[in-house]
Design a protein around this motif. Structure first.
Motif, PDB file in Angstrom:
ATOM      1  N   ILE A  52       5.169  87.809  52.837  1.00  0.00           N
ATOM      2  CA  ILE A  52       4.015  87.631  53.706  1.00  0.00           C
ATOM      3  C   ILE A  52       4.533  87.080  55.031  1.00  0.00           C
ATOM      4  N   PRO A  53       4.340  87.827  56.122  1.00  0.00           N
ATOM      5  CA  PRO A  53       4.870  87.340  57.398  1.00  0.00           C
ATOM      6  C   PRO A  53       4.152  86.076  57.847  1.00  0.00           C
ATOM      7  N   ALA A  54       4.904  85.168  58.400  1.00  0.00           N
ATOM      8  CA  ALA A  54       4.340  83.925  58.915  1.00  0.00           C
ATOM      9  C   ALA A  54       4.968  83.651  60.267  1.00  0.00           C
ATOM     10  N   GLU A  55       4.157  83.202  61.191  1.00  0.00           N
ATOM     11  CA  GLU A  55       4.696  82.816  62.484  1.00  0.00           C
ATOM     12  C   GLU A  55       5.484  81.532  62.308  1.00  0.00           C
ATOM     13  N   PRO A  56       6.706  81.487  62.829  1.00  0.00           N
ATOM     14  CA  PRO A  56       7.461  80.235  62.720  1.00  0.00           C
ATOM     15  C   PRO A  56       6.795  79.155  63.569  1.00  0.00           C
ATOM     16  N   GLN A  57       6.525  78.028  62.956  1.00  0.00           N
ATOM     17  CA  GLN A  57       5.908  76.920  63.664  1.00  0.00           C
ATOM     18  C   GLN A  57       6.581  75.637  63.221  1.00  0.00           C
ATOM     19  N   LYS A  58       6.929  74.805  64.182  1.00  0.00           N
ATOM     20  CA  LYS A  58       7.600  73.549  63.886  1.00  0.00           C
ATOM     21  C   LYS A  58       6.956  72.469  64.735  1.00  0.00           C
ATOM     22  N   ARG A  59       6.884  71.244  64.202  1.00  0.00           N
ATOM     23  CA  ARG A  59       6.272  70.160  64.962  1.00  0.00           C
ATOM     24  C   ARG A  59       7.019  68.862  64.721  1.00  0.00           C
ATOM     25  N   LEU A  60       7.147  68.100  65.777  1.00  0.00           N
ATOM     26  CA  LEU A  60       7.767  66.787  65.745  1.00  0.00           C
ATOM     27  C   LEU A  60       6.730  65.773  66.197  1.00  0.00           C
ATOM     28  N   MET A  61       6.471  64.767  65.382  1.00  0.00           N
ATOM     29  CA  MET A  61       5.586  63.664  65.758  1.00  0.00           C
ATOM     30  C   MET A  61       6.474  62.455  65.999  1.00  0.00           C
ATOM     31  N   ASP A  62       6.311  61.801  67.133  1.00  0.00           N
ATOM     32  CA  ASP A  62       7.169  60.660  67.450  1.00  0.00           C
ATOM     33  C   ASP A  62       6.337  59.506  67.977  1.00  0.00           C
ATOM     34  N   ARG A  63       6.580  58.329  67.426  1.00  0.00           N
ATOM     35  CA  ARG A  63       5.904  57.109  67.884  1.00  0.00           C
ATOM     36  C   ARG A  63       6.917  56.081  68.371  1.00  0.00           C
ATOM     37  N   THR A  64       8.192  56.502  68.507  1.00  0.00           N
ATOM     38  CA  THR A  64       9.238  55.557  68.876  1.00  0.00           C
ATOM     39  C   THR A  64       9.721  55.716  70.305  1.00  0.00           C
ATOM     40  N   ILE A  65       9.382  56.812  70.975  1.00  0.00           N
ATOM     41  CA  ILE A  65       9.776  56.969  72.374  1.00  0.00           C
ATOM     42  C   ILE A  65       9.150  55.811  73.159  1.00  0.00           C
ATOM     43  N   ALA A  66       9.923  55.227  74.081  1.00  0.00           N
ATOM     44  CA  ALA A  66       9.465  54.044  74.821  1.00  0.00           C
ATOM     45  C   ALA A  66       8.898  54.486  76.177  1.00  0.00           C
ATOM     46  N   PRO A  67       7.571  54.510  76.343  1.00  0.00           N
ATOM     47  CA  PRO A  67       6.972  55.024  77.575  1.00  0.00           C
ATOM     48  C   PRO A  67       7.274  54.178  78.810  1.00  0.00           C
ATOM     49  N   ASN A  68       7.731  52.938  78.613  1.00  0.00           N
ATOM     50  CA  ASN A  68       8.043  52.060  79.739  1.00  0.00           C
ATOM     51  C   ASN A  68       9.536  52.070  80.081  1.00  0.00           C
ATOM     52  N   THR A  69      10.301  52.949  79.438  1.00  0.00           N
ATOM     53  CA  THR A  69      11.748  53.016  79.658  1.00  0.00           C
ATOM     54  C   THR A  69      12.130  54.397  80.174  1.00  0.00           C
ATOM     55  N   LEU A  70      12.674  54.462  81.376  1.00  0.00           N
ATOM     56  CA  LEU A  70      13.097  55.721  81.977  1.00  0.00           C
ATOM     57  C   LEU A  70      14.154  56.390  81.098  1.00  0.00           C
ATOM     58  N   ASN A  71      14.018  57.678  80.882  1.00  0.00           N
ATOM     59  CA  ASN A  71      14.942  58.522  80.105  1.00  0.00           C
ATOM     60  C   ASN A  71      14.915  58.272  78.599  1.00  0.00           C
ATOM     61  N   SER A  72      13.973  57.487  78.104  1.00  0.00           N
ATOM     62  CA  SER A  72      13.796  57.378  76.658  1.00  0.00           C
ATOM     63  C   SER A  72      13.399  58.770  76.155  1.00  0.00           C
ATOM     64  N   ALA A  73      13.945  59.168  74.999  1.00  0.00           N
ATOM     65  CA  ALA A  73      13.699  60.534  74.527  1.00  0.00           C
ATOM     66  C   ALA A  73      13.328  60.552  73.052  1.00  0.00           C
ATOM     67  N   THR A  74      12.607  61.599  72.664  1.00  0.00           N
ATOM     68  CA  THR A  74      12.276  61.817  71.258  1.00  0.00           C
ATOM     69  C   THR A  74      13.515  62.346  70.541  1.00  0.00           C
ATOM     70  N   PRO A  75      13.475  62.388  69.223  1.00  0.00           N
ATOM     71  CA  PRO A  75      14.520  63.117  68.508  1.00  0.00           C
ATOM     72  C   PRO A  75      14.483  64.597  68.917  1.00  0.00           C
ATOM     73  N   THR A  76      15.524  65.308  68.594  1.00  0.00           N
ATOM     74  CA  THR A  76      15.627  66.725  68.930  1.00  0.00           C
ATOM     75  C   THR A  76      14.887  67.564  67.906  1.00  0.00           C
ATOM     76  N   LEU A  77      14.117  68.542  68.392  1.00  0.00           N
ATOM     77  CA  LEU A  77      13.412  69.484  67.534  1.00  0.00           C
ATOM     78  C   LEU A  77      14.169  70.811  67.565  1.00  0.00           C
ATOM     79  N   PHE A  78      14.635  71.268  66.413  1.00  0.00           N
ATOM     80  CA  PHE A  78      15.253  72.592  66.328  1.00  0.00           C
ATOM     81  C   PHE A  78      14.122  73.594  66.281  1.00  0.00           C
TER      82      PHE A  78
END
Length: 160
Positions: A52-78
Protein backbone atom coordinates in the motif's frame (compact mmCIF):
# COMPACT_ATOMS: atom_id res chain seq x y z
CA UNK A 1 16.80 7.61 12.31
CA UNK A 2 13.71 9.22 13.75
CA UNK A 3 10.64 8.45 11.66
CA UNK A 4 8.04 10.42 13.60
CA UNK A 5 7.60 12.18 16.93
CA UNK A 6 4.18 12.51 18.54
CA UNK A 7 2.97 15.69 20.14
CA UNK A 8 3.04 15.89 23.94
CA UNK A 9 0.19 13.76 25.28
CA UNK A 10 -1.47 15.19 28.39
CA UNK A 11 -4.94 13.64 28.30
CA UNK A 12 -6.68 10.30 27.92
CA UNK A 13 -7.32 9.34 24.32
CA UNK A 14 -6.22 7.47 21.22
CA UNK A 15 -3.31 9.02 19.35
CA UNK A 16 -2.33 7.96 15.85
CA UNK A 17 0.50 8.71 13.48
CA UNK A 18 -0.04 9.08 9.76
CA UNK A 19 0.87 6.07 7.62
CA UNK A 20 4.65 5.89 7.84
CA UNK A 21 6.95 4.39 5.25
CA UNK A 22 9.73 2.62 7.13
CA UNK A 23 12.76 0.84 5.80
CA UNK A 24 14.81 -1.71 7.65
CA UNK A 25 13.88 -4.62 9.86
CA UNK A 26 13.72 -3.03 13.30
CA UNK A 27 11.58 -0.27 14.77
CA UNK A 28 12.10 1.21 18.23
CA UNK A 29 9.45 3.13 20.13
CA UNK A 30 10.78 5.68 22.63
CA UNK A 31 8.65 7.25 25.36
CA UNK A 32 9.63 10.07 27.71
CA UNK A 33 7.53 10.36 30.86
CA UNK A 34 7.35 13.60 32.84
CA UNK A 35 5.54 15.04 35.80
CA UNK A 36 5.70 14.61 39.55
CA UNK A 37 3.80 11.32 39.95
CA UNK A 38 2.86 10.15 36.47
CA UNK A 39 0.40 7.31 36.06
CA UNK A 40 -0.33 5.89 32.65
CA UNK A 41 -1.26 2.83 30.68
CA UNK A 42 -0.31 2.63 27.05
CA UNK A 43 -0.15 0.21 24.19
CA UNK A 44 1.40 0.38 20.77
CA UNK A 45 -0.30 -1.29 17.84
CA UNK A 46 1.66 -1.54 14.61
CA UNK A 47 -0.14 -2.62 11.48
CA UNK A 48 2.01 -3.63 8.53
CA UNK A 49 0.26 -2.91 5.27
CA UNK A 50 2.23 -4.48 2.43
CA UNK A 51 2.02 -3.03 -1.06
CA UNK A 52 0.00 0.00 0.00
CA UNK A 53 1.72 3.21 -1.09
CA UNK A 54 2.24 5.77 1.63
CA UNK A 55 3.62 9.25 1.40
CA UNK A 56 6.83 9.46 3.41
CA UNK A 57 6.23 11.76 6.36
CA UNK A 58 8.57 12.50 9.23
CA UNK A 59 8.23 14.87 12.18
CA UNK A 60 10.51 16.17 14.88
CA UNK A 61 9.06 17.74 18.04
CA UNK A 62 11.56 19.74 20.08
CA UNK A 63 11.17 21.55 23.39
CA UNK A 64 14.88 21.99 24.11
CA UNK A 65 15.91 24.60 21.54
CA UNK A 66 16.76 27.79 23.46
CA UNK A 67 14.82 30.71 21.89
CA UNK A 68 16.93 33.27 23.79
CA UNK A 69 20.24 31.87 22.50
CA UNK A 70 21.52 32.79 19.03
CA UNK A 71 22.28 29.72 16.85
CA UNK A 72 20.63 27.25 19.23
CA UNK A 73 19.42 24.38 17.02
CA UNK A 74 17.06 21.42 17.11
CA UNK A 75 18.31 17.89 16.58
CA UNK A 76 18.74 16.88 12.95
CA UNK A 77 15.75 15.40 11.11
CA UNK A 78 16.61 12.85 8.41
CA UNK A 79 14.06 13.62 5.74
CA UNK A 80 15.40 11.44 2.93
CA UNK A 81 13.60 12.17 -0.33
CA UNK A 82 10.86 14.39 1.13
CA UNK A 83 10.59 17.73 -0.64
CA UNK A 84 8.31 19.76 1.65
CA UNK A 85 9.18 21.15 5.08
CA UNK A 86 6.77 22.68 7.59
CA UNK A 87 7.98 24.60 10.63
CA UNK A 88 5.56 25.26 13.49
CA UNK A 89 6.65 27.37 16.46
CA UNK A 90 4.49 27.58 19.59
CA UNK A 91 5.49 30.29 22.06
CA UNK A 92 4.52 31.29 25.54
CA UNK A 93 5.34 34.75 26.84
CA UNK A 94 7.82 37.11 25.17
CA UNK A 95 8.81 40.02 27.40
CA UNK A 96 11.06 42.10 25.12
CA UNK A 97 12.32 40.62 21.83
CA UNK A 98 10.65 37.90 19.76
CA UNK A 99 13.00 35.18 18.51
CA UNK A 100 13.22 34.23 14.82
CA UNK A 101 13.65 30.64 13.62
CA UNK A 102 15.35 29.57 10.37
CA UNK A 103 14.81 26.20 8.67
CA UNK A 104 18.10 24.80 7.39
CA UNK A 105 18.93 21.95 5.04
CA UNK A 106 22.06 19.84 4.60
CA UNK A 107 23.23 17.03 2.37
CA UNK A 108 25.81 15.69 4.83
CA UNK A 109 24.48 16.74 8.27
CA UNK A 110 27.51 19.02 8.76
CA UNK A 111 27.26 21.90 6.26
CA UNK A 112 23.97 23.78 6.60
CA UNK A 113 22.19 26.29 4.34
CA UNK A 114 19.06 28.42 4.84
CA UNK A 115 15.78 27.10 3.44
CA UNK A 116 13.14 29.81 2.97
CA UNK A 117 13.04 32.88 5.19
CA UNK A 118 13.09 32.96 9.00
CA UNK A 119 9.79 33.18 10.85
CA UNK A 120 9.38 35.39 13.87
CA UNK A 121 7.62 33.98 16.91
CA UNK A 122 4.53 35.66 18.36
CA UNK A 123 3.81 35.78 22.10
CA UNK A 124 1.25 33.24 23.31
CA UNK A 125 0.60 32.05 19.75
CA UNK A 126 1.59 29.48 17.12
CA UNK A 127 3.14 30.47 13.79
CA UNK A 128 3.78 28.29 10.75
CA UNK A 129 5.82 28.34 7.55
CA UNK A 130 5.92 25.75 4.77
CA UNK A 131 8.72 25.58 2.22
CA UNK A 132 9.36 23.38 -0.79
CA UNK A 133 12.90 22.08 -0.69
CA UNK A 134 14.59 18.75 -0.96
CA UNK A 135 17.51 18.13 1.39
CA UNK A 136 18.68 14.95 3.03
CA UNK A 137 18.72 16.50 6.51
CA UNK A 138 16.81 19.41 8.08
CA UNK A 139 16.92 21.34 11.34
CA UNK A 140 15.72 24.61 12.86
CA UNK A 141 18.13 27.25 14.17
CA UNK A 142 17.50 30.42 16.20
CA UNK A 143 18.51 33.20 13.77
CA UNK A 144 17.49 36.09 16.03
CA UNK A 145 17.78 35.55 19.77
CA UNK A 146 14.74 36.41 21.81
CA UNK A 147 14.73 38.23 25.13
CA UNK A 148 12.46 36.82 27.80
CA UNK A 149 10.94 34.30 25.37
CA UNK A 150 9.35 31.11 26.68
CA UNK A 151 9.12 28.26 24.19
CA UNK A 152 6.17 25.90 23.94
CA UNK A 153 7.57 23.66 21.18
CA UNK A 154 9.08 23.60 17.73
CA UNK A 155 7.74 21.08 15.20
CA UNK A 156 9.54 20.30 11.94
CA UNK A 157 7.65 18.07 9.51
CA UNK A 158 8.89 16.65 6.20
CA UNK A 159 6.81 14.97 3.47
CA UNK A 160 6.63 14.49 -0.30
Amino acid sequence: VTLYEMQRITAIGNYNTPILRASGRQIRYVQTVGGTSPSFTRSVVRNVLPFIPAEPQKRLMDRTIAPNTLNSATPTLFQGAANNLQLIVNMGAITTTAPAFQVEGSEDGVNWYAVGTPITAVASATVEATVTKSATFARVRVSTAGVGATLGYVSLKAWS
